[in-house]
Design a protein around this motif. Structure first.
Motif, PDB file in Angstrom:
ATOM      1  N   PHE B  34       0.841  -1.208   0.000  1.00 53.14           N
ATOM      2  CA  PHE B  34       0.000   0.000   0.000  1.00 53.14           C
ATOM      3  C   PHE B  34       0.871   1.252   0.000  1.00 53.14           C
ATOM      4  O   PHE B  34       0.552   2.256  -0.636  1.00 53.14           O
ATOM      5  CB  PHE B  34      -0.934   0.024   1.208  1.00 53.14           C
ATOM      6  CG  PHE B  34      -2.198  -0.771   1.031  1.00 53.14           C
ATOM      7  CD1 PHE B  34      -3.199  -0.328   0.179  1.00 53.14           C
ATOM      8  CD2 PHE B  34      -2.385  -1.968   1.704  1.00 53.14           C
ATOM      9  CE1 PHE B  34      -4.375  -1.053   0.004  1.00 53.14           C
ATOM     10  CE2 PHE B  34      -3.556  -2.705   1.536  1.00 53.14           C
ATOM     11  CZ  PHE B  34      -4.549  -2.246   0.690  1.00 53.14           C
ATOM     12  N   TYR B  35       2.005   1.186   0.700  1.00 53.43           N
ATOM     13  CA  TYR B  35       2.899   2.349   0.778  1.00 53.43           C
ATOM     14  C   TYR B  35       3.689   2.556  -0.522  1.00 53.43           C
ATOM     15  O   TYR B  35       4.412   3.540  -0.641  1.00 53.43           O
ATOM     16  CB  TYR B  35       3.885   2.189   1.937  1.00 53.43           C
ATOM     17  CG  TYR B  35       3.265   2.302   3.323  1.00 53.43           C
ATOM     18  CD1 TYR B  35       1.928   2.657   3.509  1.00 53.43           C
ATOM     19  CD2 TYR B  35       4.035   2.052   4.451  1.00 53.43           C
ATOM     20  CE1 TYR B  35       1.382   2.749   4.773  1.00 53.43           C
ATOM     21  CE2 TYR B  35       3.491   2.146   5.730  1.00 53.43           C
ATOM     22  CZ  TYR B  35       2.168   2.492   5.888  1.00 53.43           C
ATOM     23  OH  TYR B  35       1.630   2.575   7.153  1.00 53.43           O
ATOM     24  N   GLY B  36       3.566   1.613  -1.442  1.00 54.72           N
ATOM     25  CA  GLY B  36       4.234   1.780  -2.722  1.00 54.72           C
ATOM     26  C   GLY B  36       5.544   1.022  -2.846  1.00 54.72           C
ATOM     27  O   GLY B  36       6.297   1.231  -3.802  1.00 54.72           O
ATOM     28  N   VAL B  37       5.826   0.142  -1.892  1.00 54.47           N
ATOM     29  CA  VAL B  37       6.995  -0.734  -2.010  1.00 54.47           C
ATOM     30  C   VAL B  37       6.682  -1.765  -3.091  1.00 54.47           C
ATOM     31  O   VAL B  37       5.582  -2.341  -3.101  1.00 54.47           O
ATOM     32  CB  VAL B  37       7.304  -1.424  -0.665  1.00 54.47           C
ATOM     33  CG1 VAL B  37       8.474  -2.386  -0.812  1.00 54.47           C
ATOM     34  CG2 VAL B  37       7.583  -0.380   0.410  1.00 54.47           C
ATOM     35  N   ARG B  38       7.613  -1.955  -4.020  1.00 54.37           N
ATOM     36  CA  ARG B  38       7.304  -2.793  -5.181  1.00 54.37           C
ATOM     37  C   ARG B  38       8.362  -3.850  -5.484  1.00 54.37           C
ATOM     38  O   ARG B  38       8.072  -4.844  -6.149  1.00 54.37           O
ATOM     39  CB  ARG B  38       7.118  -1.907  -6.420  1.00 54.37           C
ATOM     40  CG  ARG B  38       5.873  -1.029  -6.324  1.00 54.37           C
ATOM     41  CD  ARG B  38       5.863   0.057  -7.370  1.00 54.37           C
ATOM     42  NE  ARG B  38       5.681  -0.449  -8.720  1.00 54.37           N
ATOM     43  CZ  ARG B  38       4.488  -0.727  -9.262  1.00 54.37           C
ATOM     44  NH1 ARG B  38       3.380  -0.576  -8.566  1.00 54.37           N
ATOM     45  NH2 ARG B  38       4.412  -1.147 -10.516  1.00 54.37           N
ATOM     46  N   ARG B 167       1.453   9.243  -1.560  1.00 54.22           N
ATOM     47  CA  ARG B 167       0.116   8.764  -1.901  1.00 54.22           C
ATOM     48  C   ARG B 167       0.117   7.251  -1.990  1.00 54.22           C
ATOM     49  O   ARG B 167       1.001   6.661  -2.643  1.00 54.22           O
ATOM     50  CB  ARG B 167      -0.327   9.366  -3.238  1.00 54.22           C
ATOM     51  CG  ARG B 167      -1.790   9.097  -3.576  1.00 54.22           C
ATOM     52  CD  ARG B 167      -2.150   9.706  -4.925  1.00 54.22           C
ATOM     53  NE  ARG B 167      -2.333  11.143  -4.868  1.00 54.22           N
ATOM     54  CZ  ARG B 167      -3.526  11.739  -4.951  1.00 54.22           C
ATOM     55  NH1 ARG B 167      -4.635  11.003  -5.049  1.00 54.22           N
ATOM     56  NH2 ARG B 167      -3.603  13.045  -4.923  1.00 54.22           N
ATOM     57  N   LEU B 168      -0.837   6.614  -1.310  1.00 54.30           N
ATOM     58  CA  LEU B 168      -0.896   5.150  -1.298  1.00 54.30           C
ATOM     59  C   LEU B 168      -1.001   4.613  -2.725  1.00 54.30           C
ATOM     60  O   LEU B 168      -1.576   5.243  -3.599  1.00 54.30           O
ATOM     61  CB  LEU B 168      -2.094   4.653  -0.476  1.00 54.30           C
ATOM     62  CG  LEU B 168      -2.088   4.954   1.026  1.00 54.30           C
ATOM     63  CD1 LEU B 168      -3.245   4.218   1.707  1.00 54.30           C
ATOM     64  CD2 LEU B 168      -0.779   4.556   1.674  1.00 54.30           C
ATOM     65  N   LEU B 169      -0.419   3.449  -2.921  1.00 56.23           N
ATOM     66  CA  LEU B 169      -0.437   2.676  -4.171  1.00 56.23           C
ATOM     67  C   LEU B 169       0.534   3.207  -5.226  1.00 56.23           C
ATOM     68  O   LEU B 169       0.826   2.503  -6.186  1.00 56.23           O
ATOM     69  CB  LEU B 169      -1.848   2.593  -4.757  1.00 56.23           C
ATOM     70  CG  LEU B 169      -2.926   1.966  -3.862  1.00 56.23           C
ATOM     71  CD1 LEU B 169      -4.268   1.944  -4.607  1.00 56.23           C
ATOM     72  CD2 LEU B 169      -2.535   0.559  -3.428  1.00 56.23           C
ATOM     73  N   ARG B 170       1.018   4.411  -5.059  1.00 55.60           N
ATOM     74  CA  ARG B 170       1.987   4.919  -6.043  1.00 55.60           C
ATOM     75  C   ARG B 170       3.374   4.411  -5.705  1.00 55.60           C
ATOM     76  O   ARG B 170       3.735   4.325  -4.521  1.00 55.60           O
ATOM     77  CB  ARG B 170       1.974   6.442  -6.058  1.00 55.60           C
ATOM     78  CG  ARG B 170       0.671   6.958  -6.620  1.00 55.60           C
ATOM     79  CD  ARG B 170       0.831   8.332  -7.186  1.00 55.60           C
ATOM     80  NE  ARG B 170      -0.432   8.783  -7.745  1.00 55.60           N
ATOM     81  CZ  ARG B 170      -0.714  10.053  -8.017  1.00 55.60           C
ATOM     82  NH1 ARG B 170       0.193  10.983  -7.762  1.00 55.60           N
ATOM     83  NH2 ARG B 170      -1.870  10.389  -8.529  1.00 55.60           N
ATOM     84  N   PRO B 171       4.168   4.078  -6.733  1.00 56.86           N
ATOM     85  CA  PRO B 171       5.526   3.588  -6.460  1.00 56.86           C
ATOM     86  C   PRO B 171       6.281   4.553  -5.552  1.00 56.86           C
ATOM     87  O   PRO B 171       6.297   5.763  -5.794  1.00 56.86           O
ATOM     88  CB  PRO B 171       6.148   3.509  -7.852  1.00 56.86           C
ATOM     89  CG  PRO B 171       4.987   3.311  -8.764  1.00 56.86           C
ATOM     90  CD  PRO B 171       3.865   4.120  -8.161  1.00 56.86           C
ATOM     91  N   LEU B 172       6.906   3.989  -4.513  1.00 61.95           N
ATOM     92  CA  LEU B 172       7.560   4.833  -3.510  1.00 61.95           C
ATOM     93  C   LEU B 172       8.973   5.219  -3.939  1.00 61.95           C
ATOM     94  O   LEU B 172       9.424   6.324  -3.667  1.00 61.95           O
ATOM     95  CB  LEU B 172       7.607   4.077  -2.172  1.00 61.95           C
ATOM     96  CG  LEU B 172       8.209   4.797  -0.967  1.00 61.95           C
ATOM     97  CD1 LEU B 172       7.365   6.010  -0.591  1.00 61.95           C
ATOM     98  CD2 LEU B 172       8.309   3.832   0.218  1.00 61.95           C
ATOM     99  N   LEU B 173       9.635   4.311  -4.604  1.00 61.93           N
ATOM    100  CA  LEU B 173      11.039   4.528  -4.962  1.00 61.93           C
ATOM    101  C   LEU B 173      11.235   4.457  -6.478  1.00 61.93           C
ATOM    102  O   LEU B 173      10.550   3.694  -7.164  1.00 61.93           O
ATOM    103  CB  LEU B 173      11.919   3.477  -4.286  1.00 61.93           C
ATOM    104  CG  LEU B 173      11.863   3.457  -2.756  1.00 61.93           C
ATOM    105  CD1 LEU B 173      12.625   2.267  -2.219  1.00 61.93           C
ATOM    106  CD2 LEU B 173      12.409   4.754  -2.187  1.00 61.93           C
ATOM    107  N   ASP B 174      12.155   5.261  -6.978  1.00 53.91           N
ATOM    108  CA  ASP B 174      12.526   5.224  -8.395  1.00 53.91           C
ATOM    109  C   ASP B 174      11.321   5.195  -9.321  1.00 53.91           C
ATOM    110  O   ASP B 174      11.207   4.288 -10.149  1.00 53.91           O
ATOM    111  CB  ASP B 174      13.395   3.985  -8.674  1.00 53.91           C
ATOM    112  CG  ASP B 174      14.603   3.956  -7.762  1.00 53.91           C
ATOM    113  OD1 ASP B 174      15.072   2.859  -7.478  1.00 53.91           O
ATOM    114  OD2 ASP B 174      15.043   5.030  -7.329  1.00 53.91           O
ATOM    115  N   PRO B 175      10.428   6.148  -9.206  1.00 53.29           N
ATOM    116  CA  PRO B 175       9.219   6.097 -10.040  1.00 53.29           C
ATOM    117  C   PRO B 175       9.543   6.022 -11.530  1.00 53.29           C
ATOM    118  O   PRO B 175       8.804   5.424 -12.297  1.00 53.29           O
ATOM    119  CB  PRO B 175       8.493   7.396  -9.696  1.00 53.29           C
ATOM    120  CG  PRO B 175       9.504   8.267  -9.028  1.00 53.29           C
ATOM    121  CD  PRO B 175      10.471   7.346  -8.363  1.00 53.29           C
ATOM    122  N   ALA B 176      10.663   6.611 -11.925  1.00 48.28           N
ATOM    123  CA  ALA B 176      10.996   6.610 -13.347  1.00 48.28           C
ATOM    124  C   ALA B 176      11.248   5.182 -13.848  1.00 48.28           C
ATOM    125  O   ALA B 176      11.101   4.899 -15.028  1.00 48.28           O
ATOM    126  CB  ALA B 176      12.239   7.468 -13.595  1.00 48.28           C
TER     127      ALA B 176
END
Lengths: 187, 187
Positions: B34-38, B167-176
């Motif tokens: 949920f925090y965007g850890v992927r 924002r929840l669900l959005r990638p937390l790290l290295d969005p690019a």
């Protein structure tokens, strides 16, 4: 295995919650306590849980301040939810709702929670779908849902009792033999 | 030990929920999603979880339909919540709220969830305490709370990133380097 920072119990509320209620049986015992199950033998028969396992889990829940021992009118003690245990209701409801939605039976939920005041179902946000007010745990009825299996010959007393609407937190069985809850007498 | 009727997965929604997320680490992995850890390494570093244990739990969550593998822009895959996984949010929030109330740190919650639209905290009923509307998971910000410990030298990248609102669900790290979520681009 050393506990990681976010599972050390020092920092993460969710981790600490799961340390208390994440165990395989624990939340089922808590759910039964909301339904008014109070005696060791009632939990054991309903969950078909070995007595040694049940005794261990009850001790864990008492040590965690979720359950407390209360005097029975007989020689034995019964188990009841503390305020800390009652505060688990939104989590129990949310997990049950999720289970009904994704792991439920075709017919629908086995249990439907209703507002005792107007008999309307409780919404996912914990509010009455009729009057729209947040509903206290003690004002919630657990009622048979469309997915509830027909009564079976070998059903335990708890399963049989839950075939009828019942107010959460009130003793489910033998009310005359258990202390009256603060909210009032058993209907 | 034979599974009892109410834990056989045939009848009890809560039991079936706990079979999926009751395991010691599983709900913490879901929370991180949920925090965007992927990425595998991000989960492992944040939870300080042995890689073999993490791999096993990720497989369990994928088999249960809670997580799915998604193509990374690199050679690797990332893990994201499915709609079934996203539906766990009320349970994650309720358990976190309970943990903050009864097992939290003196200073208050480590994380405060806010409505992205007006920055007001989310209430226990999942509604915005300002506008009063129910808030979708994708419109929730996880923000540092008063109980959050100061940043430490050895903090992992996830802990460092969560020191800022996200924002929840959005990638937390290295969005690019990760696929853009359907809701839009990373702030």
């Amino acid at each position: 295995m050393p506990l990681p920072r976010d599972y050390s119990g020092q920092t993460c509320a969710l981790a600490r919650s799961m340390e208390v209620i994440g165990e395989r049986w624990t939340l089922l015992i808590v759910r039964d306590a909301f339904y008014g199950v109070r005696r060791f033998g009632e939990f054991a028969a309903h969950l078909r849980l070995p007595r040694a396992v049940l005794a261990d889990r009850l001790t864990t829940l008492i040590d965690a301040g979720v359950l407390e021992r209360l005097p029975d009118t007989g020689r034995r003690e019964v188990y009841g939810l503390t305020p800390k245990g009652i505060a688990l209701w939104p989590a129990v409801r949310a997990l049950t709702t999720w289970g009904d939605a994704f792991h439920g039976v075709a017919g629908g939920p086995r249990r439907v929670f209703r507002h005792a005041t107007d008999d309307a179902p409780i919404g996912d946000d914990g509010r009455c779908t009729d009057c729209g007010r947040p509903v206290e745990v003690g004002d919630i009825l657990v009622t048979p849902g469309p997915g509830l299996a027909p009564a079976a010959e070998d059903d335990d007393p708890v399963t049989r009792a839950l075939a009828r609407p019942h107010r959460l937190l009130r003793p489910l069985l033998d009310p005359a033999r258990t202390p009256r809850p603060k909210r009032g007498s058993h209907p």
